[in-house]
Design an enzyme around this catalytic site. Sequence first.
Site, PDB file in Angstrom:
ATOM      1  N   GLN A  50      15.490 -47.739  10.494  1.00 29.14           N
ATOM      2  CA  GLN A  50      15.448 -48.333  11.836  1.00 29.14           C
ATOM      3  C   GLN A  50      15.147 -47.311  12.930  1.00 29.14           C
ATOM      4  O   GLN A  50      14.790 -47.680  14.041  1.00 29.14           O
ATOM      5  CB  GLN A  50      16.769 -49.048  12.130  1.00 29.14           C
ATOM      6  CG  GLN A  50      16.979 -50.270  11.235  1.00 29.14           C
ATOM      7  CD  GLN A  50      18.295 -50.979  11.509  1.00 29.14           C
ATOM      8  OE1 GLN A  50      19.314 -50.628  10.932  1.00 29.14           O
ATOM      9  NE2 GLN A  50      18.296 -51.958  12.386  1.00 29.14           N
ATOM     10  N   HIS A  74      20.837 -48.181   3.052  1.00 27.45           N
ATOM     11  CA  HIS A  74      20.900 -49.131   4.163  1.00 27.45           C
ATOM     12  C   HIS A  74      19.633 -49.993   4.131  1.00 27.45           C
ATOM     13  O   HIS A  74      18.678 -49.747   4.866  1.00 27.45           O
ATOM     14  CB  HIS A  74      21.057 -48.394   5.497  1.00 27.45           C
ATOM     15  CG  HIS A  74      21.521 -49.291   6.617  1.00 27.45           C
ATOM     16  ND1 HIS A  74      22.624 -49.029   7.382  1.00 27.45           N
ATOM     17  CD2 HIS A  74      21.029 -50.457   7.084  1.00 27.45           C
ATOM     18  CE1 HIS A  74      22.795 -49.988   8.288  1.00 27.45           C
ATOM     19  NE2 HIS A  74      21.823 -50.858   8.131  1.00 27.45           N
ATOM     20  N   ASN A 100      25.220 -50.378   2.316  1.00 28.27           N
ATOM     21  CA  ASN A 100      25.469 -51.108   3.554  1.00 28.27           C
ATOM     22  C   ASN A 100      25.351 -52.611   3.341  1.00 28.27           C
ATOM     23  O   ASN A 100      24.335 -53.097   2.854  1.00 28.27           O
ATOM     24  CB  ASN A 100      24.448 -50.681   4.608  1.00 28.27           C
ATOM     25  CG  ASN A 100      24.704 -51.367   5.933  1.00 28.27           C
ATOM     26  OD1 ASN A 100      25.697 -51.072   6.602  1.00 28.27           O
ATOM     27  ND2 ASN A 100      23.830 -52.292   6.326  1.00 28.27           N
ATOM     28  N   GLU A 101      26.384 -53.316   3.716  1.00 30.38           N
ATOM     29  CA  GLU A 101      26.392 -54.782   3.668  1.00 30.38           C
ATOM     30  C   GLU A 101      25.996 -55.327   2.299  1.00 30.38           C
ATOM     31  O   GLU A 101      24.977 -56.001   2.158  1.00 30.38           O
ATOM     32  CB  GLU A 101      25.544 -55.372   4.800  1.00 30.38           C
ATOM     33  CG  GLU A 101      26.142 -55.035   6.158  1.00 30.38           C
ATOM     34  CD  GLU A 101      25.507 -55.755   7.336  1.00 30.38           C
ATOM     35  OE1 GLU A 101      24.424 -56.346   7.173  1.00 30.38           O
ATOM     36  OE2 GLU A 101      26.108 -55.728   8.431  1.00 30.38           O
TER      37      GLU A 101
HETATM   38  C1  GCO Z   1      23.521 -54.416   9.562  1.00 28.16           C
HETATM   39  C2  GCO Z   1      22.579 -53.851   9.912  1.00 28.16           C
HETATM   40  C3  GCO Z   1      21.915 -53.336  11.068  1.00 28.16           C
HETATM   41  C4  GCO Z   1      21.469 -54.335  12.068  1.00 28.16           C
HETATM   42  C5  GCO Z   1      22.609 -54.820  12.898  1.00 28.16           C
HETATM   43  C6  GCO Z   1      22.211 -55.702  14.024  1.00 28.16           C
HETATM   44  O1  GCO Z   1      24.091 -53.538   8.840  1.00 28.16           O
HETATM   45  O2  GCO Z   1      23.642 -55.590   9.722  1.00 28.16           O
HETATM   46  O3  GCO Z   1      23.103 -52.671   9.417  1.00 28.16           O
HETATM   47  O4  GCO Z   1      20.876 -52.715  10.408  1.00 28.16           O
HETATM   48  O5  GCO Z   1      20.531 -53.747  12.873  1.00 28.16           O
HETATM   49  O6  GCO Z   1      23.496 -55.533  12.103  1.00 28.16           O
HETATM   50  O7  GCO Z   1      21.740 -56.921  13.576  1.00 28.16           O
END
Ligand code: GCO
Length: 412
Positions: free
Chosen positions: A19, A113, A157-158
């Site tokens: 990003q 990520h 991440n997530e």
């Molecule tokens: C996330 C994301 C980010 C997004 C943010 C805003 O982890 O969801 O890491 O990359 O940019 O959530 O929408």
Amino acid sequence: MNNEFPQGFLWGTATAAHQVEGNNTNSDFWVMEHVPDTVFTDPSGDAIDHYHRYPEDIALLAGLGFNSYRFSVEWARVEPEDGRFSTAALDHYRRMAETCLAHGLKPVVTYHHFTSPRWLISQGGWQNMETAAKFGRYAQKVTQHLGDLIEAVCTINEVNIPRMAAMLWMAGGTGEPFTRQAAQALHTTPQQFAPFMFAGTAVGRDVILAAHHQARAAIKAERHGSQPPLPVGLTIAMSDMQAVPGGEAARDQMRWELQDVFLEATRDDDFVGVQTYSRERYGQEGPLDPEEGVELTQMNYEFWPEAIGATLRRAHALTGLPLMVTENGIGTTDDGRRLAYYQTALQNVLACLQDGLDVRGYFAWSAFDNFEWMLGYRPTFGLIAVDRSTQQRAIKPSARWLSQVVQANRLV
Ligand code: GCO
């Protein structure tokens, strides 16, 4: 009410390599951004050139008084071909960690990520169980190279976002022109097309969680002996899933699929990274539209900064582990609303601390306005604005406000 945060509380901002870095050309996202029928609004391009400008960027964050910085290492750079590691790329991330430390920022490092190397996708990506071992091997290399400088690792991440995307927003089938073109460009088939975000099946979930577990083992094995242990966890996208009367069953079912299963998989981790932006309401039939009269953000989420209190409590109840707010923030052009968002969000974090929850840190999303994936550069989540034609940075008033809180270690 006592407005103090605990001593040693980590205060930071978060970014993700793709990003902000720019020209992440060996990644799957770069390819997806450039197929003729792309679903991406903008290509990431130079992003905010953080790859070259990280020394000034880190100095800027240190100047605001933060004591930590969460950034991610880009797998597509570190392992450009299967089994071939780039020492130059690893050195780059080591220099970033060193720069953080030189400025008094503790590096919290994410190993994945969203973006992956192209070659991984050509092998079946996040729906191929072999990816778990490959991710473990990569995690071992990164830890070997910079683990001695790191405060904590977020492996993935997530972990739950592919499942969320599949169940809530991405109905798109294998016949879509985008999918066909992207699959071809990534040397796979539409049926086997599985960049991280598109691995929304139950198999994808199992691969992702196995990858986390393999990485955790590799990281723990790499840093041992005389060094203090390196805390390892994953991060979860958690909205506050609320039920309107009658919607409890639908909410509980969805929350089980999208959050609880992943929280349960953190057993034996050192912490859970909670990432929260808003709430979501459920009725008998499932998800509801935003409530009439509630302000919307640029993402069309409800302005709902209280959500972080609810999600921290939920993560605590299900895991009992130490927690970190690894992302929290708002996409808006109105910086006054950003300030108001952080103010209420931090009141909620404080209330959790006062109730005895072990919250170790808070990372605002995001340090800079940046590439918001499919939505391109339009949503602005940054505490710091960036003019992408000159790459000039400008600190927003919300950042100055947060800077005061961080420096006082109390809500002012
Ligand atoms: C996330 C994301 C980010 C997004 C943010 C805003 O982890 O969801 O890491 O990359 O940019 O959530 O929408």
